[in-house]
Design a protein around this motif. Structure first.
Motif, PDB file in Angstrom:
ATOM      1  N   UNK A 428       9.634 -25.331 -26.482  1.00  0.00           N
ATOM      2  CA  UNK A 428       8.527 -24.536 -25.958  1.00  0.00           C
ATOM      3  C   UNK A 428       8.870 -23.066 -26.128  1.00  0.00           C
ATOM      4  N   UNK A 429       8.205 -22.394 -27.079  1.00  0.00           N
ATOM      5  CA  UNK A 429       8.512 -20.992 -27.372  1.00  0.00           C
ATOM      6  C   UNK A 429       8.137 -20.078 -26.217  1.00  0.00           C
ATOM      7  N   UNK A 430       7.187 -20.496 -25.375  1.00  0.00           N
ATOM      8  CA  UNK A 430       6.768 -19.650 -24.247  1.00  0.00           C
ATOM      9  C   UNK A 430       7.854 -19.569 -23.185  1.00  0.00           C
ATOM     10  N   UNK A 431       8.380 -20.713 -22.815  1.00  0.00           N
ATOM     11  CA  UNK A 431       9.426 -20.756 -21.779  1.00  0.00           C
ATOM     12  C   UNK A 431      10.829 -20.813 -22.370  1.00  0.00           C
ATOM     13  N   UNK A 432      10.917 -20.859 -23.731  1.00  0.00           N
ATOM     14  CA  UNK A 432      12.220 -20.963 -24.415  1.00  0.00           C
ATOM     15  C   UNK A 432      12.997 -22.195 -23.954  1.00  0.00           C
ATOM     16  N   UNK A 433      12.286 -23.292 -23.712  1.00  0.00           N
ATOM     17  CA  UNK A 433      12.916 -24.516 -23.232  1.00  0.00           C
ATOM     18  C   UNK A 433      13.060 -25.499 -24.387  1.00  0.00           C
ATOM     19  N   UNK A 434      14.288 -25.914 -24.653  1.00  0.00           N
ATOM     20  CA  UNK A 434      14.594 -26.878 -25.707  1.00  0.00           C
ATOM     21  C   UNK A 434      14.871 -28.238 -25.066  1.00  0.00           C
ATOM     22  N   UNK A 435      14.139 -29.262 -25.500  1.00  0.00           N
ATOM     23  CA  UNK A 435      14.321 -30.607 -24.958  1.00  0.00           C
ATOM     24  C   UNK A 435      14.903 -31.503 -26.041  1.00  0.00           C
ATOM     25  N   UNK A 436      16.036 -32.120 -25.718  1.00  0.00           N
ATOM     26  CA  UNK A 436      16.736 -32.994 -26.664  1.00  0.00           C
ATOM     27  C   UNK A 436      17.189 -34.236 -25.920  1.00  0.00           C
ATOM     28  N   UNK A 437      17.107 -35.386 -26.594  1.00  0.00           N
ATOM     29  CA  UNK A 437      17.532 -36.649 -25.997  1.00  0.00           C
ATOM     30  C   UNK A 437      18.743 -37.185 -26.742  1.00  0.00           C
ATOM     31  N   UNK A 438      19.842 -37.385 -26.005  1.00  0.00           N
ATOM     32  CA  UNK A 438      21.057 -37.957 -26.584  1.00  0.00           C
ATOM     33  C   UNK A 438      21.014 -39.479 -26.467  1.00  0.00           C
ATOM     34  N   UNK A 439      21.861 -40.125 -27.240  1.00  0.00           N
ATOM     35  CA  UNK A 439      21.974 -41.576 -27.142  1.00  0.00           C
ATOM     36  C   UNK A 439      22.426 -41.966 -25.740  1.00  0.00           C
ATOM     37  N   UNK A 440      21.883 -43.045 -25.250  1.00  0.00           N
ATOM     38  CA  UNK A 440      22.182 -43.484 -23.891  1.00  0.00           C
ATOM     39  C   UNK A 440      23.668 -43.780 -23.699  1.00  0.00           C
ATOM     40  N   UNK A 441      24.305 -44.242 -24.769  1.00  0.00           N
ATOM     41  CA  UNK A 441      25.715 -44.610 -24.652  1.00  0.00           C
ATOM     42  C   UNK A 441      26.629 -43.394 -24.455  1.00  0.00           C
ATOM     43  N   UNK A 442      26.092 -42.195 -24.696  1.00  0.00           N
ATOM     44  CA  UNK A 442      26.896 -40.981 -24.542  1.00  0.00           C
ATOM     45  C   UNK A 442      26.804 -40.394 -23.138  1.00  0.00           C
ATOM     46  N   UNK A 443      26.206 -41.151 -22.213  1.00  0.00           N
ATOM     47  CA  UNK A 443      26.089 -40.637 -20.839  1.00  0.00           C
ATOM     48  C   UNK A 443      27.456 -40.358 -20.235  1.00  0.00           C
ATOM     49  N   UNK A 460      23.754 -22.259 -30.435  1.00  0.00           N
ATOM     50  CA  UNK A 460      22.353 -22.554 -30.109  1.00  0.00           C
ATOM     51  C   UNK A 460      21.564 -21.263 -29.886  1.00  0.00           C
ATOM     52  N   UNK A 461      22.194 -20.275 -29.244  1.00  0.00           N
ATOM     53  CA  UNK A 461      21.525 -18.984 -29.027  1.00  0.00           C
ATOM     54  C   UNK A 461      21.265 -18.262 -30.339  1.00  0.00           C
ATOM     55  N   UNK A 462      22.209 -18.359 -31.271  1.00  0.00           N
ATOM     56  CA  UNK A 462      22.020 -17.699 -32.561  1.00  0.00           C
ATOM     57  C   UNK A 462      20.820 -18.259 -33.328  1.00  0.00           C
ATOM     58  N   UNK A 463      20.497 -19.529 -33.082  1.00  0.00           N
ATOM     59  CA  UNK A 463      19.402 -20.175 -33.811  1.00  0.00           C
ATOM     60  C   UNK A 463      18.073 -20.024 -33.068  1.00  0.00           C
ATOM     61  N   UNK A 464      18.067 -20.314 -31.753  1.00  0.00           N
ATOM     62  CA  UNK A 464      16.825 -20.332 -30.991  1.00  0.00           C
ATOM     63  C   UNK A 464      16.589 -19.056 -30.173  1.00  0.00           C
ATOM     64  N   UNK A 469      16.832 -22.134 -23.085  1.00  0.00           N
ATOM     65  CA  UNK A 469      17.295 -22.982 -22.002  1.00  0.00           C
ATOM     66  C   UNK A 469      17.264 -24.428 -22.472  1.00  0.00           C
ATOM     67  N   UNK A 470      18.160 -25.234 -21.942  1.00  0.00           N
ATOM     68  CA  UNK A 470      18.335 -26.596 -22.456  1.00  0.00           C
ATOM     69  C   UNK A 470      17.912 -27.629 -21.419  1.00  0.00           C
ATOM     70  N   UNK A 471      17.221 -28.666 -21.896  1.00  0.00           N
ATOM     71  CA  UNK A 471      16.870 -29.827 -21.083  1.00  0.00           C
ATOM     72  C   UNK A 471      17.352 -31.061 -21.831  1.00  0.00           C
ATOM     73  N   UNK A 472      18.534 -31.555 -21.447  1.00  0.00           N
ATOM     74  CA  UNK A 472      19.149 -32.676 -22.137  1.00  0.00           C
ATOM     75  C   UNK A 472      18.950 -33.953 -21.330  1.00  0.00           C
ATOM     76  N   UNK A 473      18.518 -35.015 -22.017  1.00  0.00           N
ATOM     77  CA  UNK A 473      18.414 -36.340 -21.404  1.00  0.00           C
ATOM     78  C   UNK A 473      19.279 -37.314 -22.195  1.00  0.00           C
ATOM     79  N   UNK A 474      19.545 -38.473 -21.582  1.00  0.00           N
ATOM     80  CA  UNK A 474      20.370 -39.493 -22.237  1.00  0.00           C
ATOM     81  C   UNK A 474      19.600 -40.824 -22.213  1.00  0.00           C
ATOM     82  N   UNK A 475      18.473 -40.825 -22.892  1.00  0.00           N
ATOM     83  CA  UNK A 475      17.592 -41.994 -22.914  1.00  0.00           C
ATOM     84  C   UNK A 475      17.364 -42.532 -24.311  1.00  0.00           C
TER      85      UNK A 475
END
Length: 543
Positions: A428-443, A460-464, A469-475
């Motif tokens: 989301x470029x407005x809130x600068x929120x990056x959402x990424x989902x990792x493999x569940x086994x990496x919890x 990550x800052x150099x690119x985005x 801000x990061x929102x990481x899930x493991x699903x």
């Protein structure tokens, strides 16, 4: 006999404390020692080349034996030491003082030389009340010579003072340091050297401009002697000490030329870059200097991006500052990393300019896959940016892939695998929120991801951008691996006979009791994330 004309370095060597350049603390310590008439048996002067150690040692030796020392101790404001007029001071100025012995340790490194000093120090002074030994480049003495020196350094005769001068304090034995009164000589500041050179030029009727003297002072790197030597080279080469003349003698390029090279690198203009490097072949330039200045310029550009005052390039024009502010921070950091990592190889090659060209081409090819004449979006404005918008679109997915490519250099293979197998959800470029989902086994590595945040977050800052801000899930579940039913897998584990590859000495036992969470902490954590049971295996598990 004709009068011998000395070079500027010898002619302008300091003769009293007031003439020593850029060492106020060291001079104050020595003058207070003279005023209080408290002399240490051994002094250790340390500092870089050309900062005044040897000259100060000679001045101090002359002051100790000066006939006007008692007057100085009464009123130091009325008397300057050394007076340069008494018999002792005159003998010192002519290098004929019988009680001042100067030894070059670089050519007298052995034990026999030290024994000669020990033997001669037992004799009383001839002309003055103190016999002073100046051992220059003391770090060149051998370890055996130092050990032979220890006793007399600890308990020297009352009439003897030793002064050790060194440019490499690390090579002086700790047992020697502990017996010395240490005085440190700092590198002389740039402005102090420039003021001293200006005073020298006026006295010697040398034409100059301030920019030329500023370049000399900066090149001297804190050494007054190096600055005077360079001034004398320029003096004999040209009629006026100007910035252009100094740069020509040194084989350096001016700041505007360096900025042109910097702009061609960031705009990824390969053709212009090659033509520019080809034009440099006409001149005798120092590629090492260009490389070092590029590092400093890129570093200052990164500081400007962070709204910090640059360290070296403080006089950049508004146009150059605007260009830097529009440039890509990731490209600047990549360029800085390349220049620092490849610097050691520059010193080994004989084709230095060719090496510089190739390294810059490799860097541009990595940042610009299309090769020549690709303009970065950061440098395009107005109608041109609108015209190219259809040809070059940067999507969040592309940015994520760029980030993944940068993670390959991480030392932590777990991090590399986690990010490589992760699934990009959205940005989301407005809130600068990056959402990424990792493999569940990496919890189980969630804490590790947070611990290593300082490693991956910078990339990550150099690119985005720095506000990301990061929102990481493991699903996320890998599509390449089909889930296996729990019941079927448990049956296979219990009913499948041992593989033929296992030897008879290895057998699977009963299920382990892991109810004690303190003892079986890792096992309980694995069971929470992976279905199955844990059994005991006897025999050699590595067969």
């Amino acid at each position: 006999m004709d009068h011998i004309e000395l070079n500027l370095t010898r002619k302008w060597r300091s003769k009293n404390f007031q003439e020593v350049v850029g060492q106020p603390l060291a001079i104050r310590i020595l003058q207070n020692s003279l005023y209080l008439k408290q002399f240490f048996p051994v002094y250790l002067f340390s500092g870089q080349r050309g900062c005044g150690k040897t000259s100060t040692a000679r001045i101090f030796a002359a002051a100790v034996n000066c006939a006007r020392l008692p007057e100085f101790q009464v009123d130091p404001r009325k008397v300057a030491l050394p007076c340069l007029q008494c018999e002792s001071c005159v003998a010192m100025s002519k290098s004929q003082h019988p009680d001042f012995i100067e030894i070059d340790a670089a050519s007298h490194t052995g034990v026999d030389n030290v024994r000669n000093i020990i033997d001669s120090s037992s004799f009383l002074p001839l002309l003055s009340h103190k016999k002073i030994y100046l051992i220059d480049e003391a770090h060149m003495l051998s370890k055996a010579a130092f050990n032979a020196f220890l006793k007399i350094l600890e308990e020297p005769p009352a009439s003897v003072i030793f002064i050790l001068a060194t440019t490499d304090m690390q090579k002086i034995l700790e047992t020697v340091k502990s017996r010395c009164f240490q005085i440190f000589f700092d590198p002389v500041e740039h402005q102090v050297i420039q003021d001293h050179l200006e005073k020298l030029c006026i006295a010697e009727n040398i034409q100059f401009d301030e920019q030329g003297l500023s370049v000399i002072a900066r090149q001297a790197d804190g050494s007054v002697r190096d600055a005077i030597n360079l001034l004398e080279q320029v003096r004999f080469a040209t009629k006026k000490v100007s910035k252009e003349a100094v740069l020509s003698i040194l084989g350096h390029i001016d700041e505007s030329t360096l900025l042109q090279l910097f702009e061609k690198i960031l705009t990824c203009n390969v053709q212009d870059l090659l033509q520019f490097c080809s034009s440099l072949e006409k001149y005798e330039i120092s590629v090492e200097y260009i490389w070092a200045q590029l590092i400093e310029l890129v570093y200052d550009a990164i500081l400007i991006k962070y709204q910090v005052q640059p360290r070296q390039f403080t006089d950049l024009s508004a146009g150059h500052i605007l260009f830097i502010e529009k440039s890509d921070l990731g490209m600047l950091t990549a360029l800085f990393e390349m220049l620092c990592s490849q610097e050691q190889y520059l010193a080994k090659t004989t084709k230095k300019l060719r090496f510089l060209e190739m390294m810059l081409l490799v860097h541009i090819s990595q940042e610009s896959p299309q090769g020549t004449k690709k303009k970065n979006k950061s440098f395009v404005s107005g109608n041109e940016q609108k015209h190219q918008s259809d040809e070059q679109v940067i999507t969040p997915e592309n940015q994520w892939q760029q980030f993944i490519s940068h993670t390959k250099v991480f030392d932590d293979l777990v991090l590399v695998t986690m990010f490589h197998d992760a699934k990009f959800i959205e940005f989301d470029a407005t809130s600068n929120l990056l959402t990424v989902s990792f493999l569940k086994k990496f919890t189980i590595f969630k804490d590790r991801l947070e611990q290593e945040k300082k490693v991956w977050h910078v990339v990550l800052q150099n690119v985005f951008g720095h506000q990301v801000q990061c929102n990481f899930t493991f699903e996320h579940v890998s599509e390449n691996i089909k889930p296996v039913a729990v019941q079927d897998r448990s049956v296979r584990i219990e009913s499948t006979p041992p593989s033929s590859s296992l030897t008879p000495s290895r057998s699977v036992g009963n299920k382990l009791d892991i109810s004690d969470t303190n003892r079986w902490q890792l096992a309980n954590e694995l069971i929470q994330h992976f279905d199955g049971i844990i059994t005991e295996i006897s025999g050699n598990m590595y067969e």
